[in-house]
Design an enzyme around this catalytic site. Structure first.
Site, PDB file in Angstrom:
ATOM      1  N   LYS A 137      -8.928 -62.133 -15.923  1.00  0.00           N
ATOM      2  CA  LYS A 137      -7.685 -62.264 -15.143  1.00  0.00           C
ATOM      3  C   LYS A 137      -6.652 -61.259 -15.625  1.00  0.00           C
ATOM      4  O   LYS A 137      -6.026 -60.565 -14.820  1.00  0.00           O
ATOM      5  CB  LYS A 137      -7.117 -63.685 -15.301  1.00  0.00           C
ATOM      6  CG  LYS A 137      -5.677 -63.826 -14.829  1.00  0.00           C
ATOM      7  CD  LYS A 137      -5.129 -65.221 -15.053  1.00  0.00           C
ATOM      8  CE  LYS A 137      -4.502 -65.466 -16.407  1.00  0.00           C
ATOM      9  NZ  LYS A 137      -3.158 -64.876 -16.610  1.00  0.00           N
ATOM     10  N   ASN A 138      -6.480 -61.193 -16.947  1.00  0.00           N
ATOM     11  CA  ASN A 138      -5.381 -60.381 -17.471  1.00  0.00           C
ATOM     12  C   ASN A 138      -5.678 -58.885 -17.433  1.00  0.00           C
ATOM     13  O   ASN A 138      -4.836 -58.072 -17.807  1.00  0.00           O
ATOM     14  CB  ASN A 138      -5.017 -60.821 -18.888  1.00  0.00           C
ATOM     15  CG  ASN A 138      -4.299 -62.167 -18.850  1.00  0.00           C
ATOM     16  OD1 ASN A 138      -3.874 -62.611 -17.775  1.00  0.00           O
ATOM     17  ND2 ASN A 138      -4.173 -62.819 -19.995  1.00  0.00           N
ATOM     18  N   ASP A 150      -3.983 -67.070 -26.264  1.00  0.00           N
ATOM     19  CA  ASP A 150      -4.568 -67.715 -25.084  1.00  0.00           C
ATOM     20  C   ASP A 150      -5.740 -68.632 -25.427  1.00  0.00           C
ATOM     21  O   ASP A 150      -6.293 -69.282 -24.545  1.00  0.00           O
ATOM     22  CB  ASP A 150      -5.016 -66.660 -24.058  1.00  0.00           C
ATOM     23  CG  ASP A 150      -3.836 -65.920 -23.455  1.00  0.00           C
ATOM     24  OD1 ASP A 150      -2.695 -66.399 -23.582  1.00  0.00           O
ATOM     25  OD2 ASP A 150      -4.050 -64.847 -22.858  1.00  0.00           O
ATOM     26  N   ARG A 202       3.945 -64.204 -12.912  1.00  0.00           N
ATOM     27  CA  ARG A 202       4.690 -63.276 -13.747  1.00  0.00           C
ATOM     28  C   ARG A 202       4.076 -61.887 -13.797  1.00  0.00           C
ATOM     29  O   ARG A 202       4.760 -60.881 -13.923  1.00  0.00           O
ATOM     30  CB  ARG A 202       4.735 -63.840 -15.164  1.00  0.00           C
ATOM     31  CG  ARG A 202       6.101 -64.043 -15.696  1.00  0.00           C
ATOM     32  CD  ARG A 202       6.031 -64.249 -17.184  1.00  0.00           C
ATOM     33  NE  ARG A 202       6.292 -62.989 -17.841  1.00  0.00           N
ATOM     34  CZ  ARG A 202       7.484 -62.534 -18.123  1.00  0.00           C
ATOM     35  NH1 ARG A 202       8.535 -63.239 -17.841  1.00  0.00           N
ATOM     36  NH2 ARG A 202       7.645 -61.372 -18.710  1.00  0.00           N
ATOM     37  N   ASP A 223       8.897 -68.967 -18.337  1.00  0.00           N
ATOM     38  CA  ASP A 223       7.932 -69.894 -17.754  1.00  0.00           C
ATOM     39  C   ASP A 223       7.604 -70.964 -18.776  1.00  0.00           C
ATOM     40  O   ASP A 223       8.268 -71.065 -19.809  1.00  0.00           O
ATOM     41  CB  ASP A 223       6.702 -69.168 -17.213  1.00  0.00           C
ATOM     42  CG  ASP A 223       5.968 -68.380 -18.278  1.00  0.00           C
ATOM     43  OD1 ASP A 223       6.191 -68.656 -19.474  1.00  0.00           O
ATOM     44  OD2 ASP A 223       5.175 -67.503 -17.934  1.00  0.00           O
TER      45      ASP A 223
HETATM   46  N1  EPU Z   1       8.275 -59.736 -25.155  1.00  0.00           N
HETATM   47  C1  EPU Z   1       9.612 -59.442 -25.249  1.00  0.00           C
HETATM   48  N2  EPU Z   1      10.094 -58.366 -24.570  1.00  0.00           N
HETATM   49  C2  EPU Z   1       9.295 -57.584 -23.781  1.00  0.00           C
HETATM   50  C3  EPU Z   1       7.920 -57.911 -23.683  1.00  0.00           C
HETATM   51  C4  EPU Z   1       7.444 -59.001 -24.397  1.00  0.00           C
HETATM   52  O1  EPU Z   1      10.361 -60.118 -25.940  1.00  0.00           O
HETATM   53  O2  EPU Z   1       9.790 -56.603 -23.192  1.00  0.00           O
HETATM   54  C5  EPU Z   1       7.767 -60.892 -25.938  1.00  0.00           C
HETATM   55  C6  EPU Z   1       7.313 -62.028 -25.005  1.00  0.00           C
HETATM   56  O3  EPU Z   1       8.401 -62.849 -24.667  1.00  0.00           O
HETATM   57  C7  EPU Z   1       6.295 -62.725 -25.873  1.00  0.00           C
HETATM   58  C8  EPU Z   1       5.661 -61.600 -26.680  1.00  0.00           C
HETATM   59  O4  EPU Z   1       6.578 -60.511 -26.609  1.00  0.00           O
HETATM   60  O5  EPU Z   1       6.926 -63.601 -26.748  1.00  0.00           O
HETATM   61  C9  EPU Z   1       4.304 -61.157 -26.192  1.00  0.00           C
HETATM   62  O6  EPU Z   1       4.394 -60.709 -24.865  1.00  0.00           O
HETATM   63  P1  EPU Z   1       3.391 -59.672 -24.207  1.00  0.00           P
HETATM   64  O7  EPU Z   1       4.204 -58.680 -23.458  1.00  0.00           O
HETATM   65  O8  EPU Z   1       2.425 -59.160 -25.223  1.00  0.00           O
HETATM   66  O9  EPU Z   1       2.588 -60.605 -23.200  1.00  0.00           O
HETATM   67  P2  EPU Z   1       2.535 -60.524 -21.630  1.00  0.00           P
HETATM   68  O10 EPU Z   1       2.177 -59.153 -21.198  1.00  0.00           O
HETATM   69  O11 EPU Z   1       3.722 -61.194 -21.041  1.00  0.00           O
HETATM   70  C10 EPU Z   1      -0.046 -61.009 -21.575  1.00  0.00           C
HETATM   71  C11 EPU Z   1      -0.938 -62.012 -20.915  1.00  0.00           C
HETATM   72  C12 EPU Z   1      -0.752 -63.368 -21.570  1.00  0.00           C
HETATM   73  C13 EPU Z   1      -1.113 -63.235 -23.041  1.00  0.00           C
HETATM   74  C14 EPU Z   1      -0.234 -62.154 -23.694  1.00  0.00           C
HETATM   75  C15 EPU Z   1      -0.586 -61.891 -25.142  1.00  0.00           C
HETATM   76  C16 EPU Z   1      -1.077 -61.202 -18.658  1.00  0.00           C
HETATM   77  C17 EPU Z   1      -0.784 -61.413 -17.223  1.00  0.00           C
HETATM   78  N3  EPU Z   1      -0.607 -62.104 -19.494  1.00  0.00           N
HETATM   79  O12 EPU Z   1       1.284 -61.480 -21.373  1.00  0.00           O
HETATM   80  O13 EPU Z   1      -1.664 -64.242 -20.943  1.00  0.00           O
HETATM   81  O14 EPU Z   1      -0.905 -64.466 -23.671  1.00  0.00           O
HETATM   82  O15 EPU Z   1      -0.387 -60.915 -22.959  1.00  0.00           O
HETATM   83  O16 EPU Z   1      -1.911 -61.554 -25.264  1.00  0.00           O
HETATM   84  O17 EPU Z   1      -1.766 -60.252 -19.024  1.00  0.00           O
HETATM   85  C18 EPU Z   1      -2.495 -66.295 -20.143  1.00  0.00           C
HETATM   86  O18 EPU Z   1      -3.421 -65.671 -19.632  1.00  0.00           O
HETATM   87  O19 EPU Z   1      -2.492 -67.549 -20.229  1.00  0.00           O
HETATM   88  C19 EPU Z   1      -1.352 -65.555 -20.675  1.00  0.00           C
HETATM   89  C20 EPU Z   1      -0.174 -66.100 -20.913  1.00  0.00           C
END
Ligand code: EPU
Length: 431
Positions: free
Chosen positions: A34-35, A318, A106, A130
Site C-alpha cells: 500500500k505504502n 506499522d 493522507r 489523524d
Molecule cells: N513528520 C513531521 N513533519 C514532516 C513529516 C513527518 O513532523 O514534515 C513526523 C510525522 O508526524 C511522524 C514522523 O515524522 O511523527 C514520521 O512520519 P513520516 O513522514 O516518516 O511518515 P508518513 O510518510 O506520514 C508513512 C506511511 C506510514 C508509516 C510511516 C513510517 C504512507 C502512506 N504512510 O507515513 O504508514 O507508518 O511512513 O514508516 O506511506 C500505515 O500504513 O499504517 C502508516 C501509517
C-alpha cells in the site's frame, strides 16, 4: 472501480466476527505494498502518457488515489483480476487536490511534488492529523522552499508555486518517508542537483526511486540516507511492478506465531523484515527463509519481546500494534517504545476489552502477557490497530466482533478470504 463492499466507506456498519482458537496453517501470497503503490500512482503524474503498475493490492486506498488522479485529469483504469492499474496522464493537469479526497486519505499529499514539478503550482487540502498522531508537513514545505517554491496556507489549502524548481542540498531533521518522497519527486525534473541528506531508506522509498530511474530520472545513492538527484528535462512513462508488502507479510508472520500455527508467506521480500523476524525468533518461532518466501511456525506459547520502533531498517511502527497483540498473550512482560506516532497506543484501550494487560506512559507501553484473552466487541481505530485486534481475536476465547473495519479494508487486501483458507473462523457481517 473497485467493488470492496459497503464497509469500505465511512459511516457504514459492517463488522468482522471472529471465533478464536484455531491454528492457522497454509500459504498466503502477498501483493504490492500500500505504502508504495500510492506513491507510484502519484509519480505517474510526472510523465505524460500511459504508466502501468502491476501487483496493485485490492484495497480502498488505491481507489481513493485513482479518484484523485482522475480529478486531476488522468484516466485511470484498473484490472482487478490481474492486479494492474493503468494511468493515462495528459499533457495538461489540474493542480488542485480537494478536501473531500485528501481527508479520506493522507497519502494524497504525495501528489504535491509531482504537481509542482509538472504544473508550476499545486493546491492541496491540508490533511490535518489523524488517529495515530499530528503528522506535520514542515519538512515537505521547508525542502520545497529550499528548492525555490513559495509555499503558503490559505483557506485550508497548502498553496505552492515555483516556475521551475532548482536543486539544493536539503538536510531533513528526521528521515521522514513522506518528505523524502515529496522532495524526490520534485527534484527529478528540477534544474541542477538536489541532495537529500538524512533521507528515509524504507523499501517503499527505494521502490519509488527505482521507478523514477526507469522513467529516466538520475538518482544516486538509492537505498542510502543520501540521495543525489540530477534534474532531467522530462520523464517517460513505464511499466513497473510494486514491491511486495512487508507490513502485511509481518502481520501474517505474527498470526502464525500467535496461533501456534505455520504460515508460508510467498511473493515476499524477507530481507525487508529482518528485525521483525528476529524478534519472532526470540519469541520462540521457527523461521525458514527462502529468496522470495518464508515460513513462520510456532509450537508453544511465545515469550514476550521488547520493541522499539524506528525508521527503516529499525523496527517498523506499522507492526507495533501486531507485536503488542503478540506480547499480550506471551510469557512474561515486555516494554514497547513507539518513536514515530504519538497516538499509536490509542488502540490498547480496545485490546484491554479482550483482557490484555497493557499500561502506557508517554511513548512507552508495558505489556504483561496473559495466558488467555476473551472475545468481546472492539473498534478498529486505524489500519494497523485493526490488524492487531484481528490477531488478538484469533486467539481470544469465544466471539470477537470488530467494528469500523473500513480501516482494515484500507490496507489489507482479501484478508478475510486468506484467514479462512488458513483455518480461521471469521466472517464479514454486512450491517
Ligand atoms: N513528520 C513531521 N513533519 C514532516 C513529516 C513527518 O513532523 O514534515 C513526523 C510525522 O508526524 C511522524 C514522523 O515524522 O511523527 C514520521 O512520519 P513520516 O513522514 O516518516 O511518515 P508518513 O510518510 O506520514 C508513512 C506511511 C506510514 C508509516 C510511516 C513510517 C504512507 C502512506 N504512510 O507515513 O504508514 O507508518 O511512513 O514508516 O506511506 C500505515 O500504513 O499504517 C502508516 C501509517
Amino acid at each position: 472501480m473497485s467493488t470492496l463492499g459497503p464497509s469500505a466507506y465511512h459511516g457504514t456498519v459492517d463488522t468482522w466476527e471472529i471465533v478464536g482458537g484455531t491454528r492457522l496453517v497454509g500459504d498466503v501470497r502477498l501483493t504490492g505494498a500500500k505504502n508504495s503503490v500510492l506513491k507510484l500512482m502519484a509519480a505517474a503524474l510526472l510523465a505524460p502518457g500511459r504508466t502501468v503498475l502491476a501487483e496493485v493490492p485490492e484495497i480502498l486506498d488505491v481507489d481513493i488515489m485513482a479518484q484523485l488522479l482522475s480529478r486531476l485529469g488522468a484516466d485511470v483504469t484498473r484490472d482487478h483480476a490481474a492486479g494492474v492499474v493503468a494511468i493515462e496522464v495528459p499533457e495538461i493537469l489540474d493542480h488542485r487536490a480537494d478536501y473531500d479526497l485528501v481527508r479520506r486519505m493522507r497519502a494524497s499529499i504525495s501528489v504535491l511534488g509531482p504537481l509542482l514539478a509538472r504544473c508550476g503550482e499545486a493546491d492541496i487540502a491540508l490533511p490535518g492529523g489523524d488517529n495515530i498522531g499530528s503528522r506535520g508537513l514542515d519538512m515537505h514545505v521547508a525542502g520545497l522552499e529550499r528548492m525555490g517554491a513559495q509555499v503558503s496556507v490559505e483557506h485550508g489549502y497548502l498553496h505552492a508555486v515555483a516556475k521551475r524548481l532548482h536543486g539544493h542540498t536539503i538536510w531533513l531533521d528526521f528521515p521522514s518517508v513522506g518528505a523524502t518522497e515529496t522532495l524526490l519527486m520534485a527534484a527529478v525534473t528540477a534544474e541542477g542537483r538536489t541532495v537529500i541528506d538524512n533521507a528515509a531508506r524504507e523499501p517503499e522509498v527505494v521502490d519509488i526511486s527505482h521507478m523514477l530511474v526507469e522513467m529516466g530520472a538520475q538518482i544516486g545513492g538509492v537505498g542510502t540516507s543520501t540521495l543525489v538527484i540530477d534534474g532531467v528535462e522530462a520523464l517517460t512513462p513505464v511499466h513497473h511492478t510494486t514491491v511486495s508488502d512487508r507490513i502485511v507479510a509481518g502481520t501474517w508472520a505474527v498470526a502464525a506465531a500467535m496461533t501456534q500455527g505455520s504460515i508460508t508467506i510467498t511473493n515476499a521480500r524477507p530481507e525487508h523484515l529482518e528485525i521483525a523476524l528476529d524478534k519472532l525468533a526470540t519469541a520462540g518461532a521457527d523461521i525458514e527463509v527462502h529468496p522470495d518466501s518464508f515460513t513462520v511456525s510456532m509450537d508453544k506459547r511465545p515469550q514476550s519481546v521488547d520493541i522499539v520502533t524506528l525508521p527503516y531498517p529499525g523496527f517498523p511502527t506499522d507492526l507495533q500494534p501486531q507485536f503488542i497483540a503478540l506480547n499480550a498473550i506471551s510469557q512474561g512482560a515486555s516494554l514497547v517504545t513507539e518513536n514515530l506516532f504519538e497516538a499509536r497506543f490509542r488502540f490498547v484501550h480496545e485490546l484491554a476489552r479482550l483482557g490484555a494487560d497493557v499500561q502506557t506512559e508517554g511513548h512507552h507501553a508495558l505489556v504483561r502477557g496473559r495466558p488467555a484473552l476473551s472475545g468481546a466487541p472492539v473498534e478498529a481505530t486505524d489500519i494497523r490497530a485493526g490488524a492487531g485486534l484481528v490477531l488478538a481475536g484469533l486467539v481470544a476465547d469465544g466471539l470477537t466482533t470488530i467494528h469500523e473495519v473500513h480501516h482494515i479494508d484500507r490496507g489489507y487486501s482479501g484478508m478475510i478470504d486468506d484467514l479462512r483458507r488458513l483455518g480461521a473462523q471469521i466472517e464479514r457481517v454486512t450491517g
